[in-house]
Design a protein around this motif. Structure first.
Motif, mmCIF file in Angstrom:
data_model
loop_
_atom_site.group_PDB
_atom_site.id
_atom_site.type_symbol
_atom_site.label_atom_id
_atom_site.label_comp_id
_atom_site.label_asym_id
_atom_site.label_seq_id
_atom_site.Cartn_x
_atom_site.Cartn_y
_atom_site.Cartn_z
ATOM 1 N N VAL A 166 0.845 -1.203 0.000
ATOM 2 C CA VAL A 166 0.000 0.000 0.000
ATOM 3 C C VAL A 166 0.878 1.249 0.000
ATOM 4 C CG1 VAL A 166 -1.708 1.329 1.305
ATOM 5 C CG2 VAL A 166 -1.941 -1.154 1.120
ATOM 6 N N VAL A 167 1.920 1.234 0.828
ATOM 7 C CA VAL A 167 2.858 2.362 0.852
ATOM 8 C C VAL A 167 3.525 2.514 -0.512
ATOM 9 C CG1 VAL A 167 5.022 3.228 1.828
ATOM 10 C CG2 VAL A 167 3.292 2.222 3.331
ATOM 11 N N GLY A 168 3.961 1.376 -1.079
ATOM 12 C CA GLY A 168 4.690 1.410 -2.340
ATOM 13 C C GLY A 168 3.888 1.936 -3.512
ATOM 14 N N MET A 169 2.573 1.746 -3.486
ATOM 15 C CA MET A 169 1.775 2.202 -4.636
ATOM 16 C C MET A 169 1.261 3.625 -4.460
ATOM 17 S SD MET A 169 -1.843 0.161 -4.377
ATOM 18 C CE MET A 169 -3.082 0.542 -3.130
ATOM 19 N N THR A 170 1.518 4.235 -3.312
ATOM 20 C CA THR A 170 0.986 5.576 -3.053
ATOM 21 C C THR A 170 1.505 6.612 -4.042
ATOM 22 O OG1 THR A 170 0.748 5.078 -0.700
ATOM 23 C CG2 THR A 170 0.749 7.402 -1.328
ATOM 24 N N LEU A 171 2.801 6.735 -4.181
ATOM 25 C CA LEU A 171 3.357 7.736 -5.084
ATOM 26 C C LEU A 171 3.031 7.451 -6.549
ATOM 27 C CD1 LEU A 171 4.976 10.302 -5.532
ATOM 28 C CD2 LEU A 171 7.072 8.919 -5.469
ATOM 29 N N PRO A 172 3.235 6.233 -7.045
ATOM 30 C CA PRO A 172 2.920 6.009 -8.466
ATOM 31 C C PRO A 172 1.449 6.208 -8.815
ATOM 32 C CG PRO A 172 3.548 3.937 -7.397
ATOM 33 C CD PRO A 172 3.889 5.042 -6.450
ATOM 34 N N THR A 173 0.540 5.850 -7.905
ATOM 35 C CA THR A 173 -0.874 6.081 -8.209
ATOM 36 C C THR A 173 -1.207 7.566 -8.154
ATOM 37 O OG1 THR A 173 -1.462 5.572 -5.895
ATOM 38 C CG2 THR A 173 -1.679 3.786 -7.503
ATOM 39 N N ALA A 174 -0.560 8.297 -7.243
ATOM 40 C CA ALA A 174 -0.764 9.749 -7.187
ATOM 41 C C ALA A 174 -0.283 10.399 -8.483
ATOM 42 C CB ALA A 174 -0.023 10.340 -5.990
ATOM 43 N N ARG A 175 0.850 9.946 -8.989
ATOM 44 C CA ARG A 175 1.368 10.492 -10.246
ATOM 45 C C ARG A 175 0.473 10.089 -11.421
ATOM 46 N NH1 ARG A 175 7.853 9.201 -9.215
ATOM 47 N NH2 ARG A 175 8.332 11.222 -8.242
ATOM 48 N N ASP A 176 0.006 8.870 -11.395
ATOM 49 C CA ASP A 176 -0.859 8.348 -12.447
ATOM 50 C C ASP A 176 -2.157 9.143 -12.543
ATOM 51 O OD1 ASP A 176 -2.527 6.765 -14.082
ATOM 52 O OD2 ASP A 176 -1.696 4.899 -13.333
ATOM 53 N N LEU A 177 -2.763 9.432 -11.377
ATOM 54 C CA LEU A 177 -4.074 10.072 -11.345
ATOM 55 C C LEU A 177 -4.022 11.598 -11.322
ATOM 56 C CD1 LEU A 177 -5.818 7.631 -8.840
ATOM 57 C CD2 LEU A 177 -6.115 7.734 -11.327
ATOM 58 N N ALA A 178 -2.813 12.164 -11.310
ATOM 59 C CA ALA A 178 -2.672 13.625 -11.280
ATOM 60 C C ALA A 178 -3.342 14.280 -12.480
ATOM 61 C CB ALA A 178 -1.197 14.007 -11.230
ATOM 62 N N GLN A 179 -3.287 13.624 -13.618
ATOM 63 C CA GLN A 179 -3.869 14.200 -14.838
ATOM 64 C C GLN A 179 -5.383 14.363 -14.741
ATOM 65 O OE1 GLN A 179 -3.814 11.408 -18.268
ATOM 66 N NE2 GLN A 179 -3.076 9.870 -16.805
ATOM 67 N N TYR A 180 -6.004 13.620 -13.786
ATOM 68 C CA TYR A 180 -7.450 13.716 -13.600
ATOM 69 C C TYR A 180 -7.819 14.580 -12.388
ATOM 70 C CZ TYR A 180 -7.093 9.680 -16.672
ATOM 71 O OH TYR A 180 -6.781 8.842 -17.708
ATOM 72 N N GLY A 181 -6.819 15.171 -11.742
ATOM 73 C CA GLY A 181 -7.085 15.995 -10.566
ATOM 74 C C GLY A 181 -7.439 15.193 -9.335
ATOM 75 N N ILE A 182 -6.884 13.985 -9.232
ATOM 76 C CA ILE A 182 -7.173 13.106 -8.090
ATOM 77 C C ILE A 182 -5.893 12.912 -7.282
ATOM 78 C CG2 ILE A 182 -7.928 10.805 -7.371
ATOM 79 C CD1 ILE A 182 -9.469 10.677 -10.072
ATOM 80 N N ARG A 183 -5.958 13.240 -6.000
ATOM 81 C CA ARG A 183 -4.812 13.060 -5.111
ATOM 82 C C ARG A 183 -4.892 11.700 -4.409
ATOM 83 N NH1 ARG A 183 -4.972 16.140 -0.816
ATOM 84 N NH2 ARG A 183 -7.034 17.091 -1.099
ATOM 85 N N VAL A 184 -3.723 11.139 -4.070
ATOM 86 C CA VAL A 184 -3.653 9.866 -3.341
ATOM 87 C C VAL A 184 -2.662 10.012 -2.194
ATOM 88 C CG1 VAL A 184 -3.171 7.396 -3.452
ATOM 89 C CG2 VAL A 184 -4.126 8.565 -5.462
ATOM 90 N N ASN A 185 -3.120 9.704 -0.987
ATOM 91 C CA ASN A 185 -2.245 9.715 0.183
ATOM 92 C C ASN A 185 -2.533 8.489 1.043
ATOM 93 O OD1 ASN A 185 -0.771 12.482 0.226
ATOM 94 N ND2 ASN A 185 -2.891 13.026 -0.201
ATOM 95 N N THR A 186 -1.600 8.168 1.912
ATOM 96 C CA THR A 186 -1.732 6.995 2.780
ATOM 97 C C THR A 186 -1.420 7.373 4.220
ATOM 98 O OG1 THR A 186 -1.199 5.400 1.037
ATOM 99 C CG2 THR A 186 -0.743 4.712 3.287
ATOM 100 N N ILE A 187 -2.170 6.784 5.132
ATOM 101 C CA ILE A 187 -1.898 6.917 6.565
ATOM 102 C C ILE A 187 -1.372 5.585 7.074
ATOM 103 C CG2 ILE A 187 -2.881 7.378 8.848
ATOM 104 C CD1 ILE A 187 -5.050 9.028 7.455
ATOM 105 N N ALA A 188 -0.300 5.634 7.839
ATOM 106 C CA ALA A 188 0.270 4.432 8.447
ATOM 107 C C ALA A 188 0.095 4.533 9.964
ATOM 108 C CB ALA A 188 1.747 4.289 8.087
ATOM 109 N N PRO A 189 -1.003 3.997 10.495
ATOM 110 C CA PRO A 189 -1.248 4.115 11.935
ATOM 111 C C PRO A 189 -0.325 3.208 12.753
ATOM 112 C CG PRO A 189 -3.266 3.615 10.695
ATOM 113 C CD PRO A 189 -2.101 3.329 9.807
ATOM 114 N N GLY A 190 -0.147 3.617 14.007
ATOM 115 C CA GLY A 190 0.558 2.778 14.967
ATOM 116 C C GLY A 190 -0.449 1.915 15.706
#
Length: 253
Positions: A166-190
């Motif tokens: 999930v962490v690993g796909m955060t940046l590439p999916t954010a870059r992928d979806l940037a063209q559509y105006g969609i942001r992607v972020n991840t929370i890693a809880p303790g």
């Protein structure tokens, strides 16, 4: 991004992190579809602005049904993935005999990683079809990882692998979806005080809390929900994984 007049999908929305998030987004003005399994929905709280839809995140058709239910209420702008499972299992059994249940390993990865991606992709498709807002923004996806993605303990190979994905796909999916105006972020809880943790004794809970540097207590689901809302409303936050753990770094066991 403002939540009033929008809709949101929250998986794992009947309890714990998901329930707190669904309630917080509804309180902020969103029409929320909380997605979960039937047995969880039966015990879910009645919250104004939250509609429960049964779905398994590993089933694309069911995810599409939930996303459609949200989109019918208002433009879909937010998708939060809180659904997940986790069990402990060592690579080898006692004395080096017998390996980790491969079916269980695959199941954990399928729910936690593939399920999260399925929700992300299906929700993004719906968001991309909406009218753009200021600066072309259309939506926000918030995924849930874990500090186990970074500090996996003994017995957490499957869980850590799924959350690391999930962490690993955060940046590439954010870059992928940037063209559509969609942001992607991840929370890693303790260590969060969820219903799952409520099954352990007070002595264990106290020991877990003592291991957190500061504040020396368990995290709360409403704090996770607060962070989700901040991410949604902070338009310049994109492609990031945020640890919410009181600076905890897990020991090997």
């Amino acid at each position: 991004m403002q939540l009033t007049g929008t809709s949101a999908v929250v998986t794992g929305g009947a309890s714990g992190l998901g329930a707190a998030t669904a309630a917080a987004l509804a309180a902020a003005g969103a029409a929320v579809v909380a997605v979960d399994l039937a047995q969880s929905i039966e015990k879910a709280p009645d919250v104004e602005g939250v509609t429960y839809v049964e779905a398994d995140v590993t089933d694309e058709a069911q995810v599409r049904n939930a996303v459609a239910a949200a989109s019918e209420q208002a433009p879909l702008r937010v998708a939060v993935s809180c659904a997940g499972i986790g069990t402990a299992g060592r690579v080898l059994g006692k004395g080096g005999q017998g390996i980790h249940d491969l079916g269980l390993f695959a199941r954990i990865v399928n729910v936690n990683l593939v399920g999260t991606f399925t929700v992300l992709a299906v929700a993004a498709e719906a968001m991309a079809a909406t009218e753009p807002l200021e600066h072309g923004q259309r939506g926000v996806v918030v995924n849930t990882a874990s500090i186990a993605a970074f500090d996996g303990q003994i017995g957490q190979a499957a869980y850590s692998a799924s959350k690391g994905g999930v962490v690993g796909m955060t940046l590439p999916t954010a870059r992928d979806l940037a063209q559509y105006g969609i942001r992607v972020n991840t929370i890693a809880p303790g260590i969060i005080d969820t219903p799952m943790l409520a099954t352990v004794g007070e002595e264990i809970r106290a020991a877990l809390a003592k291991g957190v540097p500061f504040p020396q207590r368990l995290g709360r689901p409403d704090e996770y929900a607060q962070l989700v809302r901040m991410i949604v409303e902070h338009d310049y936050l994109n492609g990031e994984t945020i640890r919410m753990d009181g600076s905890l770094r897990m020991a090997p066991r």
